[in-house]
Scaffold this active site. Structure first.
Site, mmCIF file in Angstrom:
data_model
loop_
_atom_site.group_PDB
_atom_site.id
_atom_site.type_symbol
_atom_site.label_atom_id
_atom_site.label_comp_id
_atom_site.label_asym_id
_atom_site.label_seq_id
_atom_site.Cartn_x
_atom_site.Cartn_y
_atom_site.Cartn_z
ATOM 1 N N ASP A 51 0.843 -1.206 0.000
ATOM 2 C CA ASP A 51 0.000 0.000 0.000
ATOM 3 C C ASP A 51 0.874 1.252 0.000
ATOM 4 O O ASP A 51 0.640 2.198 -0.759
ATOM 5 C CB ASP A 51 -0.883 0.055 1.261
ATOM 6 C CG ASP A 51 -1.938 -1.017 1.317
ATOM 7 O OD1 ASP A 51 -3.074 -0.746 0.906
ATOM 8 O OD2 ASP A 51 -1.631 -2.127 1.779
ATOM 9 N N THR A 122 -6.849 -4.964 0.561
ATOM 10 C CA THR A 122 -5.643 -5.187 1.368
ATOM 11 C C THR A 122 -5.790 -6.397 2.283
ATOM 12 O O THR A 122 -4.866 -7.211 2.408
ATOM 13 C CB THR A 122 -5.321 -3.934 2.216
ATOM 14 O OG1 THR A 122 -5.054 -2.840 1.341
ATOM 15 C CG2 THR A 122 -4.105 -4.169 3.091
#
EC number: 3.1.3.7
Length: 308
Positions: A51, A122
């Site tokens: 990320d 995620t």
């Protein structure tokens, strides 16, 4: 002599190349074996090394080439000296060759807002559900999502060692959407795709009202929209706050470019101007076809609970 590409088409061409680089970074972090997981607000709201690296890569690469853009990314990161290896300067030639829809030909750089989700899905990424993961770059003008790029880093990852890993889907309203094979969901079936990790009574009540033949619980807003355009699901139903503008901007464009529809649970279009609140507080309802059937079945109790 052909005219030079417009700002919008140059931006989309850059976003395509940048998204491809992002996919490479996502795969590299997995290969290195250290995800660097941080809990942001709770155990289902995670951030990984991927990320962080991908957000820096996308935002820095775009800002260098288009300094007047407004760029809004999911991750809050401190300013830092950017590793040059994270910068992508390329532009996808095939996009530069495409005509810009006339309504966007005079757009200036400063008129555009880019919404970035460096790693959509995620939680699934940390759990090895790699086909759920996407990188999302959405482009908005006057509050409307008009262009978008989705990279699927692990597309084909279960297709054997000779398969090409990863793909990039892109689209511009008025031009079309590319990089995938459009397929209709089975006729007469109501297959709902919805959240895997953010279920609630509202979500359940809304889905039950749709009279579904099947319910798919998967991660990532980008992944759910891909299920719609590839015929795996009939509707994406998420009757809850939770997803944000960077989750929906790019996928909405791809869906709208092929004749689909994405709104909140009340049927309102989502707004993407830079001052807008980031949360899609009234949920999401999206279909490739038959939007009115699903919209008409949203219970009033659900609508009352979700304030736009």
């Amino acid at each position: 002599m052909a005219s030079s590409p417009t700002v919008l088409m140059r931006l989309v061409a850059s976003a395509y190349s940048i998204a491809q680089k992002a996919g490479t970074i996502v795969r590299r972090v997995i290969a290195e074996g250290d995800l660097g997981i941080i809990e942001k607000t709770c155990a289902t709201d995670l951030q990984t090394k991927a990320d962080r690296l991908v957000q820096v890569s996308i935002c820095s690469s775009l800002a260098r080439k288009f300094p007047k853009l407004t760029i809004i990314g999911e991750e809050d990161l401190p300013p830092e000296d950017v590793d040059q290896e994270l910068i992508e300067d390329g532009q996808w030639e095939e996009i530069l060759k495409q005509p810009c829809p006339s309504q966007y030909s005079a757009i200036k750089e400063e008129d555009l807002v880019v919404w970035v989700d460096p790693l959509d899905g995620t939680k699934e990424y940390t759990e090895g559900l790699l086909d759920n993961v996407t990188v999302l770059i959405g482009i908005a003008y006057e509050g409307k999502a008009i262009a978008g790029v989705i990279n699927q880093p692990y597309y084909n990852y279960q297709a054997g060692p000779d398969a090409v890993l990863g793909r990039t889907i892109w689209g511009v309203l008025g031009l079309g959407a590319f990089g995938f094979q459009l397929k209709e969901a089975p006729a007469g079936k109501h297959i709902i795709t919805t959240t895997r990790s953010h279920n609630s009574q509202l979500v359940t009540d809304c889905i039950t009202a749709m009279n579904p033949d099947d319910v798919l619980r998967v991660g990532g807003a980008g992944n759910k929209i891909i299920q719609l355009i590839e015929g795996k699901a009939s509707a994406y139903v998420f009757a809850s706050p939770g997803c944000k503008k960077w989750d929906t901007c790019a996928p909405e464009v791809i869906l709208h470019a092929v004749g689909g529809k994405l709104t909140d649970i009340h049927g309102n279009a989502l707004q993407y101007n830079k001052e807008v609140k980031h949360m899609n507080s009234a949920g999401v309802l999206a279909t490739l076809r038959n939007y009115d059937y699903y919209a008409s079945r949203v219970p009033q109790s659900v609508k009352n609970a979700l304030v736009p």
